[in-house]
Write a protein that holds these residues in place. Structure first.
Motif, PDB file in Angstrom:
ATOM      1  N   TYR A   3     -20.628   5.569  27.996  1.00 39.23           N
ATOM      2  CA  TYR A   3     -21.674   5.349  27.012  1.00 39.23           C
ATOM      3  C   TYR A   3     -21.104   5.565  25.620  1.00 39.23           C
ATOM      4  CZ  TYR A   3     -24.726   5.805  31.053  1.00 39.23           C
ATOM      5  OH  TYR A   3     -25.321   5.632  32.270  1.00 39.23           O
ATOM      6  N   ILE A   5     -21.059   7.205  22.315  1.00 41.27           N
ATOM      7  CA  ILE A   5     -21.598   8.440  21.741  1.00 41.27           C
ATOM      8  C   ILE A   5     -21.784   8.217  20.242  1.00 41.27           C
ATOM      9  CG2 ILE A   5     -21.149  10.878  21.272  1.00 41.27           C
ATOM     10  CD1 ILE A   5     -19.832  11.045  23.998  1.00 41.27           C
ATOM     11  N   ILE A  14     -26.395  10.117  22.892  1.00 38.66           N
ATOM     12  CA  ILE A  14     -26.448   8.777  23.464  1.00 38.66           C
ATOM     13  C   ILE A  14     -27.862   8.270  23.265  1.00 38.66           C
ATOM     14  CG2 ILE A  14     -26.523   7.552  25.678  1.00 38.66           C
ATOM     15  CD1 ILE A  14     -24.328   9.422  26.586  1.00 38.66           C
ATOM     16  N   LYS A  16     -30.021   4.753  24.482  1.00 38.58           N
ATOM     17  CA  LYS A  16     -29.951   3.464  25.176  1.00 38.58           C
ATOM     18  C   LYS A  16     -31.357   2.988  25.523  1.00 38.58           C
ATOM     19  CE  LYS A  16     -27.762   0.972  28.928  1.00 38.58           C
ATOM     20  NZ  LYS A  16     -27.099   0.979  30.218  1.00 38.58           N
TER      21      LYS A  16
END
Length: 259
Positions: A3, A5, A14, A16
């Protein structure tokens, strides 16, 4: 799964997906891998946010549950999240509880899984032994119903932390702070709908702890998962996600569908 950062000021996190924020707080030995399945599943309908808690970056006087809560509060303010679905595992659950008691205004729902705040058998009962990898392996295995969940990668992560003298001091400080910071008398003040998802085989925060949370938090519902330990979102992500999906669906705004 890697992911990106992100960073804003001192905050690393994070983020999303789109929709109402689902903010995830990890525990004492937590890592992003703990929430992998949860992030993938819920980022389809929510903005899933995982702040990196500064377990080892705060000075020793602020390496406490209260110190972590202040960090989470400043992070939420900096990002200006509203209508938050707040979820915490283990120590992260404890931080979530302290936060909702102090700053309930932005929080829409609360989900606790294997949370401290009432009682826990943690690393604090026998201090981490530096340099003893088999001890660390056994301790890590106790987190799960299925010891095979304690992969070599996970054991190495915990081993690296416990081999650092300063990090061990901070782990002990956080563990002792969690034991001292018992929230039993305050839990009746939690007004938000609360979902308790617990492993029936959790030996760190055993099932009786979940039942006590359920008794003390007024608007709470309790779900047990069989053959599951202290980290249900890691060990049985499918069952965990179904329970959480159903809970959030009752309280969340429908996600905007793309035309």
């Amino acid at each position: 799964m890697q992911y990106e950062i992100k960073q804003q000021d001192k905050f690393k996190y994070i983020e999303k997906g789109q929709g109402e924020p689902l903010v995830l707080l990890h525990g004492l030995f937590g890592a992003l891998s703990n929430f992998k399945d949860l992030i993938e599943h819920f980022s389809q309908n929510y903005k899933v946010v995982v702040p990196m808690l500064p377990l080892f970056e705060l000075d020793i006087f602020h390496t406490t549950v209260g110190g972590l809560e202040k960090f989470v509060h400043k992070f939420i303010e900096a990002r200006d999240y509203k209508n938050i679905h707040l979820l915490g595992n283990s120590l992260g659950g404890h931080v979530a509880l302290v936060h909702i008691l102090k700053h309930p205004e932005r929080i829409k729902t609360l989900t606790l899984t294997g949370s401290s705040g009432l009682f826990e058998n943690g690393m604090g009962d026998s201090y981490p032994k530096r340099g003893d990898k088999e001890y660390i392996r056994k301790k890590t295995e106790l987190t799960f119903y299925d010891p095979a969940m304690a992969t070599e990668e996970l054991v190495n992560e915990v081993f690296e932390i416990t081999n650092n003298r300063l990090k061990v001091i901070k782990i002990i400080s956080l563990a002792k702070s969690a034991i001292r910071n018992n929230l039993g008398e305050e839990l009746s003040q939690v007004k938000q709908p609360t979902c308790l998802i617990w492993g029936n085989n959790d030996t760190i925060t055993p099932p009786f702890v979940a039942k006590e949370f359920n008794r003390l938090i007024p608007n709470s519902e309790l779900h047990f998962i069989d053959k599951c330990g202290h980290a249900p979102m890691m060990e049985v992500p499918g069952e965990f996600n179904v329970i959480l999906d159903q809970f959030l669906a009752k309280h969340a705004e429908p996600a905007a569908t793309l035309a």
